[in-house]
Design a protein around this motif. Structure first.
Motif, PDB file in Angstrom:
ATOM      1  N   ILE A  50      26.374 -39.631  10.667  1.00 20.63           N
ATOM      2  CA  ILE A  50      25.002 -39.154  10.529  1.00 20.63           C
ATOM      3  C   ILE A  50      24.842 -38.278   9.293  1.00 20.63           C
ATOM      4  CG2 ILE A  50      25.226 -37.067  11.940  1.00 20.63           C
ATOM      5  CD1 ILE A  50      22.272 -39.579  11.869  1.00 20.63           C
ATOM      6  N   CYS A  51      25.881 -37.515   8.939  1.00 21.97           N
ATOM      7  CA  CYS A  51      25.807 -36.705   7.720  1.00 21.97           C
ATOM      8  C   CYS A  51      25.783 -37.599   6.482  1.00 21.97           C
ATOM      9  CB  CYS A  51      26.986 -35.735   7.651  1.00 21.97           C
ATOM     10  SG  CYS A  51      26.888 -34.378   8.839  1.00 21.97           S
ATOM     11  N   ALA A  52      26.597 -38.650   6.468  1.00 20.93           N
ATOM     12  CA  ALA A  52      26.589 -39.585   5.341  1.00 20.93           C
ATOM     13  C   ALA A  52      25.228 -40.248   5.212  1.00 20.93           C
ATOM     14  CB  ALA A  52      27.677 -40.640   5.538  1.00 20.93           C
ATOM     15  N   TYR A  53      24.621 -40.576   6.340  1.00 23.53           N
ATOM     16  CA  TYR A  53      23.289 -41.183   6.321  1.00 23.53           C
ATOM     17  C   TYR A  53      22.255 -40.225   5.738  1.00 23.53           C
ATOM     18  CZ  TYR A  53      18.807 -42.863   8.143  1.00 23.53           C
ATOM     19  OH  TYR A  53      17.494 -43.251   8.262  1.00 23.53           O
ATOM     20  N   ILE A  54      22.280 -38.966   6.185  1.00 23.22           N
ATOM     21  CA  ILE A  54      21.278 -38.005   5.734  1.00 23.22           C
ATOM     22  C   ILE A  54      21.383 -37.750   4.238  1.00 23.22           C
ATOM     23  CG2 ILE A  54      20.573 -35.583   5.906  1.00 23.22           C
ATOM     24  CD1 ILE A  54      21.235 -35.749   8.895  1.00 23.22           C
ATOM     25  N   VAL A  55      22.615 -37.602   3.719  1.00 20.99           N
ATOM     26  CA  VAL A  55      22.756 -37.292   2.298  1.00 20.99           C
ATOM     27  C   VAL A  55      22.559 -38.513   1.407  1.00 20.99           C
ATOM     28  CG1 VAL A  55      24.298 -35.360   2.787  1.00 20.99           C
ATOM     29  CG2 VAL A  55      25.271 -37.610   2.283  1.00 20.99           C
ATOM     30  N   SER A  56      22.666 -39.709   1.966  1.00 19.49           N
ATOM     31  CA  SER A  56      22.574 -40.921   1.154  1.00 19.49           C
ATOM     32  C   SER A  56      21.267 -41.679   1.296  1.00 19.49           C
ATOM     33  CB  SER A  56      23.730 -41.879   1.510  1.00 19.49           C
ATOM     34  OG  SER A  56      24.986 -41.283   1.315  1.00 19.49           O
ATOM     35  N   VAL A  57      20.548 -41.468   2.391  1.00 17.51           N
ATOM     36  CA  VAL A  57      19.413 -42.333   2.705  1.00 17.51           C
ATOM     37  C   VAL A  57      18.301 -42.248   1.662  1.00 17.51           C
ATOM     38  CG1 VAL A  57      18.274 -40.600   4.173  1.00 17.51           C
ATOM     39  CG2 VAL A  57      17.853 -43.041   4.556  1.00 17.51           C
ATOM     40  N   GLN A  58      18.064 -41.057   1.108  1.00 19.06           N
ATOM     41  CA  GLN A  58      17.020 -40.936   0.098  1.00 19.06           C
ATOM     42  C   GLN A  58      17.340 -41.789  -1.126  1.00 19.06           C
ATOM     43  OE1 GLN A  58      13.888 -38.973  -0.061  1.00 19.06           O
ATOM     44  NE2 GLN A  58      13.764 -40.490  -1.673  1.00 19.06           N
TER      45      GLN A  58
ATOM     46  N   PHE B 179      30.571 -45.926   7.055  1.00 20.88           N
ATOM     47  CA  PHE B 179      30.263 -46.210   8.460  1.00 20.88           C
ATOM     48  C   PHE B 179      31.369 -47.052   9.100  1.00 20.88           C
ATOM     49  CE2 PHE B 179      25.300 -45.925   8.404  1.00 20.88           C
ATOM     50  CZ  PHE B 179      25.400 -44.612   7.980  1.00 20.88           C
ATOM     51  N   THR B 180      31.779 -48.096   8.394  1.00 22.92           N
ATOM     52  CA  THR B 180      32.767 -49.029   8.944  1.00 22.92           C
ATOM     53  C   THR B 180      34.112 -48.361   9.161  1.00 22.92           C
ATOM     54  OG1 THR B 180      31.647 -50.823   7.754  1.00 22.92           O
ATOM     55  CG2 THR B 180      33.844 -51.288   8.624  1.00 22.92           C
ATOM     56  N   ILE B 181      34.556 -47.599   8.169  1.00 23.56           N
ATOM     57  CA  ILE B 181      35.846 -46.909   8.287  1.00 23.56           C
ATOM     58  C   ILE B 181      35.816 -45.910   9.436  1.00 23.56           C
ATOM     59  CG2 ILE B 181      37.408 -45.282   7.141  1.00 23.56           C
ATOM     60  CD1 ILE B 181      36.610 -46.658   4.483  1.00 23.56           C
ATOM     61  N   PHE B 182      34.732 -45.153   9.552  1.00 23.21           N
ATOM     62  CA  PHE B 182      34.614 -44.199  10.649  1.00 23.21           C
ATOM     63  C   PHE B 182      34.614 -44.924  12.002  1.00 23.21           C
ATOM     64  CE2 PHE B 182      32.115 -41.172   7.663  1.00 23.21           C
ATOM     65  CZ  PHE B 182      33.308 -40.801   7.049  1.00 23.21           C
ATOM     66  N   GLY B 183      33.980 -46.100  12.044  1.00 22.58           N
ATOM     67  CA  GLY B 183      33.957 -46.880  13.271  1.00 22.58           C
ATOM     68  C   GLY B 183      35.344 -47.342  13.683  1.00 22.58           C
ATOM     69  N   VAL B 184      36.117 -47.841  12.720  1.00 19.25           N
ATOM     70  CA  VAL B 184      37.483 -48.299  13.004  1.00 19.25           C
ATOM     71  C   VAL B 184      38.345 -47.139  13.497  1.00 19.25           C
ATOM     72  CG1 VAL B 184      39.605 -49.196  11.962  1.00 19.25           C
ATOM     73  CG2 VAL B 184      37.402 -50.226  11.382  1.00 19.25           C
TER      74      VAL B 184
ATOM     75  N   THR C 121      29.820 -37.754  13.630  1.00 18.24           N
ATOM     76  CA  THR C 121      29.054 -36.730  12.924  1.00 18.24           C
ATOM     77  C   THR C 121      29.106 -37.007  11.433  1.00 18.24           C
ATOM     78  OG1 THR C 121      29.570 -35.084  14.631  1.00 18.24           O
ATOM     79  CG2 THR C 121      28.782 -34.251  12.516  1.00 18.24           C
ATOM     80  N   GLY C 122      30.273 -37.502  10.963  1.00 19.98           N
ATOM     81  CA  GLY C 122      30.384 -37.939   9.573  1.00 19.98           C
ATOM     82  C   GLY C 122      29.419 -39.069   9.260  1.00 19.98           C
TER      83      GLY C 122
ATOM     84  N   LEU D 283      33.293 -35.004   5.957  1.00 18.50           N
ATOM     85  CA  LEU D 283      33.449 -36.458   5.814  1.00 18.50           C
ATOM     86  C   LEU D 283      32.169 -37.103   5.284  1.00 18.50           C
ATOM     87  CD1 LEU D 283      35.358 -37.272   9.135  1.00 18.50           C
ATOM     88  CD2 LEU D 283      36.301 -37.247   6.820  1.00 18.50           C
ATOM     89  N   GLY D 284      31.032 -36.700   5.818  1.00 24.16           N
ATOM     90  CA  GLY D 284      29.763 -37.256   5.361  1.00 24.16           C
ATOM     91  C   GLY D 284      29.480 -36.909   3.913  1.00 24.16           C
ATOM     92  N   GLY D 285      29.858 -35.683   3.511  1.00 22.45           N
ATOM     93  CA  GLY D 285      29.663 -35.282   2.127  1.00 22.45           C
ATOM     94  C   GLY D 285      30.497 -36.104   1.158  1.00 22.45           C
ATOM     95  N   ILE D 286      31.708 -36.431   1.567  1.00 28.28           N
ATOM     96  CA  ILE D 286      32.569 -37.272   0.719  1.00 28.28           C
ATOM     97  C   ILE D 286      31.931 -38.635   0.509  1.00 28.28           C
ATOM     98  CG2 ILE D 286      34.789 -38.474   0.629  1.00 28.28           C
ATOM     99  CD1 ILE D 286      36.011 -36.052   2.088  1.00 28.28           C
ATOM    100  N   VAL D 287      31.426 -39.228   1.578  1.00 25.71           N
ATOM    101  CA  VAL D 287      30.764 -40.530   1.470  1.00 25.71           C
ATOM    102  C   VAL D 287      29.536 -40.430   0.565  1.00 25.71           C
ATOM    103  CG1 VAL D 287      29.530 -42.331   2.737  1.00 25.71           C
ATOM    104  CG2 VAL D 287      31.612 -41.339   3.706  1.00 25.71           C
TER     105      VAL D 287
END
Length: 426
Positions: free
Chosen positions: A243-251, A390-395, A240-241, A371-375
């Motif tokens: 997808i949230c990181a993606y949404i807040v950063s993608v723009q 993404f990588t850290i969350f994956g690990v 979930t972190g 978590l996504g907001g921090i990223v």
């Protein structure tokens, strides 16, 4: 005598609720999609809402989205316990009715405060719908069959971010923002009527839990002390972190770093389409390969791609094509992972599915947003922080899975082919 809607038998699958499998999936998918519609269709209307309600600070209109999430997040825990006590059908119908009424009421809001109060109430109704639909799927299906059904349900949910903003944009272009709420209310009223006449109870009376502080705490203890449920819940929180990181950063990444401009909405929609394709593929293959084999392989591939992307970025800004393809594939893996992780986490819970779904969804949503907001706050003019997150969350998700599975990946003692529909093993 027990009312007809409360009678269930040992039957499993869609037959337990008296529906064909296709009708069952469509109904659950549309109910789940109504939650997403309540969010995404609002985005194009925010400026119009601010002007209409004479909002002094334009940023305050963002609360129209925020308070919906607040009501949605807080009340999931509440409805999980209620559905385990009173059954899924009553809570689902009550949630749909409340959601529908508050949607219509919002169309006649005369101030921002009144609209925000009704948006919070809409989040409450949406929480009831979300939790009960998850619990209904768990009541009717187990193991691989559950993951398969959830994959098909999530296809519709993933398509909503592509369709809903366009619908909202068309409405505000030819009418006023109030019609968004009116049309959503009509849709939800239709879903309520369908549920009244077509959906039966899926939780037998003998399996229900008494509603008391002791029983609720006992249910929470059961959920939070189950190794499988907690391990995969941690994984869900981490993704979930993602997808949230993606949404807040993608723009910023697509727009500022790569200057995508007017092509941004198309690029964003294409990634959403990719996740829908991944969900369909998961629904097709999960019965053959199992939830663990697919999700664990996806976790490893997701993390490997993250490492590759970050290393490439260390030698200069990668091309847009490279970053876009990388992120698109990683999001496809994300879609497969989250669907299977949710199914695996609920599998041991049985008649506690309502409480388990509530706790899992509430914790993963709240933790993932943080978590996504921090990223997102770490954006530095490159795609590196997002890829690193993404990588850290994956690990961490792989480590959580190893803990849950006692050091094993790809297999489980119960991971054998299903012998009959609706009874597949994990």
């Amino acid at each position: 005598m027990t009312p007809p809607q409360d009678q269930t038998s040992a039957k499993t699958g869609a037959s337990r609720i008296g529906l064909g499998i296709v009708e069952f999936i469509i109904m659950i998918a549309l109910m789940t999609a109504s939650i997403s519609l309540g969010i995404d269709s609002m985005l194009p209307a925010l400026p119009n809402i601010g002007q209409s309600l004479q909002v002094a600070n334009p940023n305050d209109t963002q609360l129209v989205i925020g308070v919906y999430f607040l009501g949605f997040g807080i009340c999931q825990l509440f409805f999980g316990s209620l559905s385990d006590t009173y059954g899924r059908r009553r809570i689902l119908l009550g949630g749909l009715a409340f959601y529908t009424v508050t949607l219509f009421a919002a169309a006649w809001s005369g101030s921002l405060f009144a609209l925000l109060a009704l948006r919070f109430a809409q989040g409450v109704g949406a929480a009831a719908v979300r939790i009960t639909t998850l619990a209904i799927v768990r009541d009717c299906f187990g193991g691989r069959e559950m993951a398969r059904v959830m994959s098909y349900v999530m296809i519709v949910f993933m398509i909503m971010p592509m369709v809903a903003p366009f619908v909202g944009q068309v409405i505000v272009a030819y009418s006023n923002w109030q019609w968004i709420f009116i049309l959503l209310g009509i849709v939800c009223a239709g879903l309520f009527l369908v549920a009244v006449f077509r959906m039966k109870e899926t939780l037998p009376v003998e399996e229900r839990l008494p509603l008391s502080v002791a029983s609720v705490l006992s249910g929470f203890k059961t959920v939070l002390t189950n190794r499988i449920t907690c391990g995969y819940m941690i994984g869900l929180t981490l993704y979930t972190g993602v997808i949230c990181a993606y949404i807040v950063s993608v723009q910023q990444v697509f727009g500022e770093v790569y200057g995508l401009g007017d092509w941004f909405p198309i690029a964003f929609a294409a990634t959403a389409a990719g996740t829908a394709v991944a969900q369909f593929a998961n629904g097709y293959f999960v019965r053959s390969f199992g939830m663990r084999r697919i999700s664990h392989a996806a976790m490893i591939l997701f993390t490997f791609l993250g490492v590759v992307g970050y290393v490439v970025g260390m030698f200069g800004q990668p091309s847009f094509t490279f970053i876009y393809v990388l992120i698109s594939i990683m999001l496809m893996m994300f879609a497969v992972i989250t669907t299977n992780c949710m199914a695996i986490s609920l599998e041991p819970m049985g008649h506690l599915a309502g409480t388990a779904a509530a706790i899992t969804s509430s914790i993963s949503t709240t933790g993932g947003v943080v978590l996504g907001g921090i990223v997102g706050q770490m954006f530095d003019g490159t795609a590196q922080p997002m890829i690193a997150g993404f990588t850290i969350f994956g690990v961490l998700s792989i480590l959580a899975t190893l803990w849950a599975e006692r050091g094993k990946l790809f297999t489980h003692p119960g991971d054998t082919p299903a012998l009959e529909p609706g009874m597949g093993h994990v």
